[in-house]
Design an enzyme around this catalytic site. Structure first.
Site, PDB file in Angstrom:
ATOM      1  N   ARG A   1     115.250  23.454  75.489  1.00  0.00           N
ATOM      2  CA  ARG A   1     114.581  22.472  76.363  1.00  0.00           C
ATOM      3  C   ARG A   1     113.852  23.178  77.510  1.00  0.00           C
ATOM      4  O   ARG A   1     113.993  24.386  77.693  1.00  0.00           O
ATOM      5  CB  ARG A   1     115.587  21.477  76.928  1.00  0.00           C
ATOM      6  CG  ARG A   1     116.547  22.075  77.923  1.00  0.00           C
ATOM      7  CD  ARG A   1     117.310  20.983  78.655  1.00  0.00           C
ATOM      8  NE  ARG A   1     117.963  21.537  79.813  1.00  0.00           N
ATOM      9  CZ  ARG A   1     119.231  21.289  80.152  1.00  0.00           C
ATOM     10  NH1 ARG A   1     119.959  20.493  79.406  1.00  0.00           N
ATOM     11  NH2 ARG A   1     119.744  21.812  81.245  1.00  0.00           N
TER      12      ARG A   1
ATOM     13  N   TYR B   1     122.270  31.295  93.473  1.00  0.00           N
ATOM     14  CA  TYR B   1     121.101  31.326  92.575  1.00  0.00           C
ATOM     15  C   TYR B   1     120.117  32.430  93.007  1.00  0.00           C
ATOM     16  O   TYR B   1     119.648  33.212  92.178  1.00  0.00           O
ATOM     17  CB  TYR B   1     120.433  29.953  92.603  1.00  0.00           C
ATOM     18  CG  TYR B   1     119.262  29.780  91.670  1.00  0.00           C
ATOM     19  CD1 TYR B   1     119.453  29.589  90.305  1.00  0.00           C
ATOM     20  CD2 TYR B   1     117.959  29.789  92.151  1.00  0.00           C
ATOM     21  CE1 TYR B   1     118.374  29.417  89.453  1.00  0.00           C
ATOM     22  CE2 TYR B   1     116.873  29.608  91.302  1.00  0.00           C
ATOM     23  CZ  TYR B   1     117.090  29.419  89.953  1.00  0.00           C
ATOM     24  OH  TYR B   1     116.015  29.246  89.106  1.00  0.00           O
TER      25      TYR B   1
ATOM     26  N   ALA C   1     120.718  35.094  94.762  1.00  0.00           N
ATOM     27  CA  ALA C   1     121.313  36.417  94.517  1.00  0.00           C
ATOM     28  C   ALA C   1     121.202  36.779  93.035  1.00  0.00           C
ATOM     29  O   ALA C   1     120.863  37.909  92.682  1.00  0.00           O
ATOM     30  CB  ALA C   1     122.768  36.433  94.963  1.00  0.00           C
TER      31      ALA C   1
ATOM     32  N   ILE D   1     108.485  24.082  89.028  1.00  0.00           N
ATOM     33  CA  ILE D   1     107.941  23.732  87.710  1.00  0.00           C
ATOM     34  C   ILE D   1     108.410  22.344  87.284  1.00  0.00           C
ATOM     35  O   ILE D   1     109.594  22.018  87.411  1.00  0.00           O
ATOM     36  CB  ILE D   1     108.364  24.771  86.645  1.00  0.00           C
ATOM     37  CG1 ILE D   1     107.979  26.195  87.074  1.00  0.00           C
ATOM     38  CG2 ILE D   1     107.744  24.447  85.277  1.00  0.00           C
ATOM     39  CD1 ILE D   1     106.516  26.453  87.310  1.00  0.00           C
TER      40      ILE D   1
HETATM   41  P1  NAI Z   1     116.908  23.818  82.017  1.00  0.00           P
HETATM   42  O1  NAI Z   1     118.206  23.500  82.682  1.00  0.00           O
HETATM   43  O2  NAI Z   1     116.063  22.705  81.525  1.00  0.00           O
HETATM   44  O3  NAI Z   1     117.129  24.857  80.840  1.00  0.00           O
HETATM   45  C1  NAI Z   1     118.032  25.912  80.930  1.00  0.00           C
HETATM   46  C2  NAI Z   1     118.511  26.228  79.536  1.00  0.00           C
HETATM   47  O4  NAI Z   1     119.490  27.270  79.610  1.00  0.00           O
HETATM   48  C3  NAI Z   1     119.198  25.033  78.867  1.00  0.00           C
HETATM   49  O5  NAI Z   1     118.749  24.930  77.531  1.00  0.00           O
HETATM   50  C4  NAI Z   1     120.665  25.396  78.913  1.00  0.00           C
HETATM   51  O6  NAI Z   1     121.420  24.851  77.862  1.00  0.00           O
HETATM   52  C5  NAI Z   1     120.600  26.912  78.785  1.00  0.00           C
HETATM   53  N1  NAI Z   1     121.816  27.538  79.296  1.00  0.00           N
HETATM   54  C6  NAI Z   1     122.423  27.336  80.495  1.00  0.00           C
HETATM   55  N2  NAI Z   1     123.551  28.045  80.556  1.00  0.00           N
HETATM   56  C7  NAI Z   1     123.672  28.715  79.378  1.00  0.00           C
HETATM   57  C8  NAI Z   1     124.636  29.604  78.838  1.00  0.00           C
HETATM   58  N3  NAI Z   1     125.724  29.971  79.536  1.00  0.00           N
HETATM   59  N4  NAI Z   1     124.435  30.094  77.594  1.00  0.00           N
HETATM   60  C9  NAI Z   1     123.359  29.736  76.876  1.00  0.00           C
HETATM   61  N5  NAI Z   1     122.401  28.902  77.329  1.00  0.00           N
HETATM   62  C10 NAI Z   1     122.566  28.389  78.562  1.00  0.00           C
HETATM   63  O7  NAI Z   1     116.112  24.696  83.093  1.00  0.00           O
HETATM   64  P2  NAI Z   1     114.581  25.109  83.187  1.00  0.00           P
HETATM   65  O8  NAI Z   1     114.022  24.433  84.369  1.00  0.00           O
HETATM   66  O9  NAI Z   1     113.874  25.012  81.892  1.00  0.00           O
HETATM   67  O10 NAI Z   1     114.749  26.660  83.596  1.00  0.00           O
HETATM   68  C11 NAI Z   1     114.648  27.732  82.695  1.00  0.00           C
HETATM   69  C12 NAI Z   1     114.716  29.039  83.496  1.00  0.00           C
HETATM   70  O11 NAI Z   1     113.689  29.054  84.467  1.00  0.00           O
HETATM   71  C13 NAI Z   1     116.042  29.199  84.267  1.00  0.00           C
HETATM   72  O12 NAI Z   1     116.436  30.542  84.236  1.00  0.00           O
HETATM   73  C14 NAI Z   1     115.659  28.790  85.661  1.00  0.00           C
HETATM   74  O13 NAI Z   1     116.494  29.383  86.627  1.00  0.00           O
HETATM   75  C15 NAI Z   1     114.229  29.300  85.751  1.00  0.00           C
HETATM   76  N6  NAI Z   1     113.428  28.655  86.777  1.00  0.00           N
HETATM   77  C16 NAI Z   1     113.125  27.297  86.694  1.00  0.00           C
HETATM   78  C17 NAI Z   1     112.343  26.710  87.678  1.00  0.00           C
HETATM   79  C18 NAI Z   1     111.971  25.251  87.627  1.00  0.00           C
HETATM   80  O14 NAI Z   1     111.288  24.784  88.560  1.00  0.00           O
HETATM   81  N7  NAI Z   1     112.337  24.489  86.600  1.00  0.00           N
HETATM   82  C19 NAI Z   1     111.855  27.486  88.823  1.00  0.00           C
HETATM   83  C20 NAI Z   1     112.219  28.876  88.807  1.00  0.00           C
HETATM   84  C21 NAI Z   1     112.973  29.422  87.800  1.00  0.00           C
END
Ligand code: NAI
Length: 242
Positions: free
Chosen positions: A14, A155, A157, A188
């Site tokens: 996702r 986060y 860190a 995002i």
């Molecule tokens: P999201 O929460 O929609 O997706 C994160 C994904 O990581 C999910 O599919 C979840 O199941 C998976 N996940 C979480 N813990 C896990 C684990 N222990 N093992 C395997 N999979 C795991 O988040 P989003 O927004 O798509 O973010 C993706 C990346 O982008 C993240 O690293 C987030 O920190 C980074 N990010 C997002 C921003 C935003 O504005 N959405 C801004 C800056 C960075």
């Protein structure tokens, strides 16, 4: 452009990870999606890759924070696809709170997933990359790891740590033909954040809008194939961390 290459995308079922999967598949890469829990979402993403982009795609349930589980999963992916060429460390979580109130477990779980998770995946893929004498790693960090953010000490860190990990791995593995870069997204629009047109934070973004998941996927695709770029942290943030 990526035909014949196999890419692992963690958290690929996702949000930003899903957009990265479609972008790499559209460029011809075969895809291994690592997901934490939602099997039907992960399988739907794989089905779209197979039907729309005509590549091979499989889903693997794996907690990236678990050293042994990641080891077994990487071995399974190698056996299913023959090799691994590209690793995208996208899986991430937040457990926000002020430092005075933050529980120890909220600090640990964010570091374990966001930073140790990337370490685990890079470590287990590095042997394959070294044998192949090629490999491309992209870590998804955050502007919070560059600027810091009140209420996100865990986060920030973890994401700052990911930048240090990126640069050290880039230096260590460059002589082996392996590159390691990072993308630092700003604010995002995802299913979770939505398009927050009234959020006062938008005024702080020079380009004035939230980014789209595809903006991050485009940056990842660039870095995956940028043959003379390593150790780079590419901000995709509308200018917020300038
Ligand atoms: P999201 O929460 O929609 O997706 C994160 C994904 O990581 C999910 O599919 C979840 O199941 C998976 N996940 C979480 N813990 C896990 C684990 N222990 N093992 C395997 N999979 C795991 O988040 P989003 O927004 O798509 O973010 C993706 C990346 O982008 C993240 O690293 C987030 O920190 C980074 N990010 C997002 C921003 C935003 O504005 N959405 C801004 C800056 C960075």
């Amino acid at each position: 452009m990526l035909k014949g290459k196999t890419a692992i995308v963690t958290g690929g079922s996702r949000g930003i990870g899903e957009a990265i999967v479609y972008k790499l598949a559209s460029l011809g890469a075969d895809i291994a999606v690592i997901y934490a829990g939602n099997v039907s979402a992960a399988e739907n993403v794989c089905e779209k890759c197979i039907n729309e982009f005509k590549v091979e795609a499989r889903a693997y349930k794996c907690n990236v924070a678990d050293f042994n589980e990641t080891k077994e999963t990487v071995a399974k992916i190698k056996s299913d696809f023959g090799t691994v060429n590209i690793l995208i460390n996208n899986a991430g979580i937040t457990r926000d709170g002020l430092i005075a109130m933050m529980k120890e477990e909220d600090f640990d779980s964010v570091l374990d997933t966001n930073l140790k998770g990337a370490f685990n995946m890079i470590k287990h893929c590095s042997g394959i990359f070294i044998r192949n004498r090629e490999g491309s790693i992209v870590n998804i960090t955050s502007v919070s790891g560059i600027l810091g953010n009140a209420g996100q000490c865990n986060y920030s860190a973890s994401k700052a740590g990911l930048i240090g990990l990126t640069k050290s791995v880039a230096k260590e593995l460059a002589p082996r033909g392996i590159r390691c870069n990072a993308v630092a997204p700003g604010f995002i629009e995802t299913d979770m954040t939505g398009n927050q047109t009234d959020n006062p934070l938008l005024k702080m973004i020079p380009l004035g809008t939230m980014g789209k998941t595809e903006d991050i996927a485009d940056a990842v695709a660039y870095l995956v194939d940028a043959k003379y770029v390593t150790g780079e942290v590419l901000r995709v943030d509308g200018g917020i961390a300038m």
